[in-house]
Design an enzyme around this catalytic site. Structure first.
Site, PDB file in Angstrom:
ATOM      1  CG  LEU A 168      -2.345   2.575  -1.352  1.00  0.00           C
ATOM      2  CD1 LEU A 168      -3.797   2.929  -1.676  1.00  0.00           C
ATOM      3  CD2 LEU A 168      -2.170   2.389   0.148  1.00  0.00           C
ATOM      4  CG  ASP A 169       0.393  -4.096  -0.673  1.00  0.00           C
ATOM      5  OD1 ASP A 169       1.522  -3.634  -0.933  1.00  0.00           O
ATOM      6  OD2 ASP A 169       0.095  -4.619   0.413  1.00  0.00           O
ATOM      7  CE  LYS A 170      -3.477  -7.065  -9.663  1.00  0.00           C
ATOM      8  NZ  LYS A 170      -3.144  -8.338 -10.352  1.00  0.00           N
TER       9      LYS A 170
END
Length: 319
Positions: A137-139
């Site tokens: 998942l993106d940050k």
């Protein structure tokens, strides 16, 4: 310390004409291309049970078989970072990742990541590539991720991801009022001018996102997205492509738009919202141990619940 890793993958017809090391890098995505090339040269990775060279072509239908010794990964330090563990057994962990937590160490984020936290939670994960991480998942995206605790489980989960049988559903809050749901079937690849961004481009990889409307507001929409593929930034890119970018998206959000007549509080929230309004709410897959379908959910985090409350108040007040 090391352990034997065994896996096999059938070469899809779509890969016909690719180099063996290139095809292997896509089919055994947990390992680097250089590492796979070394295993091909050593005879640990075979093509239809025969030794081959990295530059040999594949034609589709062959079997790649990998049998090798994998050393424990000691490059990364365990760190005592709190984890929200939704489920845990001897094969998998399901984590509810908070926004702001980077998944894997990289340039600019050498530590303080989910990987470091996983190694502290379970030191045995050092023997699994990427500490068992099979997707990211993106940050600043929150929500559910599955982590494999064994090499066998990791192989099974990667195969499910490649076969598109892992179900991933997201909540998103976007700018603009959608009239209806639909499907975005548009390839995604590197932006032709900005290499740090992704874009819908004819040369990209296939990408499919299904979306439906959950709730409409005066100038925003709460949507639910289901991924058929898993490209980098896929939902963010696809919704921006439809001209419904995510609230708070610093990369694909475009110029800030504030609803006319909105309260100063709502305007301030929209101006200062610290991340893209995206949350992985549901995750389902075949459990690598039991073979049964399992499903997990994670409630919306407080920042998205607050944003939705203010959007509802604005909608009621201005009707």
């Amino acid at each position: 310390m090391s352990q034997t890793f065994e896996a096999q993958q059938r070469v899809p017809d779509a890969m016909a004409g690719q180099r063996l090391d290139q095809a292997a890098a896509e089919l055994f995505a947990d390992f680097s291309r250089e590492r796979l090339k070394a295993w091909i040269k050593a005879g640990d990775l075979t093509l239809d049970d025969r030794p081959a060279r990295p530059k040999d072509k594949v034609y589709g239908g062959e079997w790649l078989r990998l049998c090798t010794e994998v050393e424990d990964d000691t490059r990364f330090e365990p760190e005592d970072i709190p984890l929200d563990v939704v489920h845990e057994d001897d094969q998998v962990l399901v984590i509810n990742k908070p926004p702001g937590l980077v998944v894997h160490p990289a340039a600019g984020n050498p530590d303080g990541t989910l990987l470091n936290a996983l190694l502290h939670h379970d030191p045995a994960l050092a023997s699994v590539p990427r500490a068992g991480i099979v997707h990211r998942l993106d940050k600043d995206t929150s929500g559910l991720m599955v982590v494999a605790r064994t090499l066998t489980a990791q192989t099974a989960l990667v195969e499910q991801l490649q076969a598109r049988t892992v179900s991933r559903e997201y909540d998103a809050i976007c700018v603009g009022v959608m009239t209806a749901g639909g499907t975005v079937d548009a390839p995604i690849g590197r932006h032709p001018k900005d290499r740090k961004r992704q874009a819908v481009t004819a040369s990209g990889k296939p990408a499919v996102t299904h979306y439906r409307v959950v709730e409409r507001f005066r100038a925003h929409t709460h949507v639910r997205c289901r991924l058929e593929t898993g490209r980098t930034h896929q939902i963010r890119v696809h919704l921006a492509h439809l001209r419904y970018p995510l609230v708070g998206d610093p990369v694909y959000g475009g110029r800030l738009k504030l609803p006319a007549g909105a309260s100063e509080t709502l305007k301030e929230i929209l101006r200062e919202f610290p991340r893209q309004a995206l949350h992985a709410r549901k995750l389902a897959f075949v459990h690598p141990g039991s073979g049964e379908q399992v499903s997990f959910r994670a409630a919306l985090p407080d920042d998205l619940l607050m944003l939705l409350d203010y959007l509802r108040d604005d909608h009621r007040t201005m009707r």
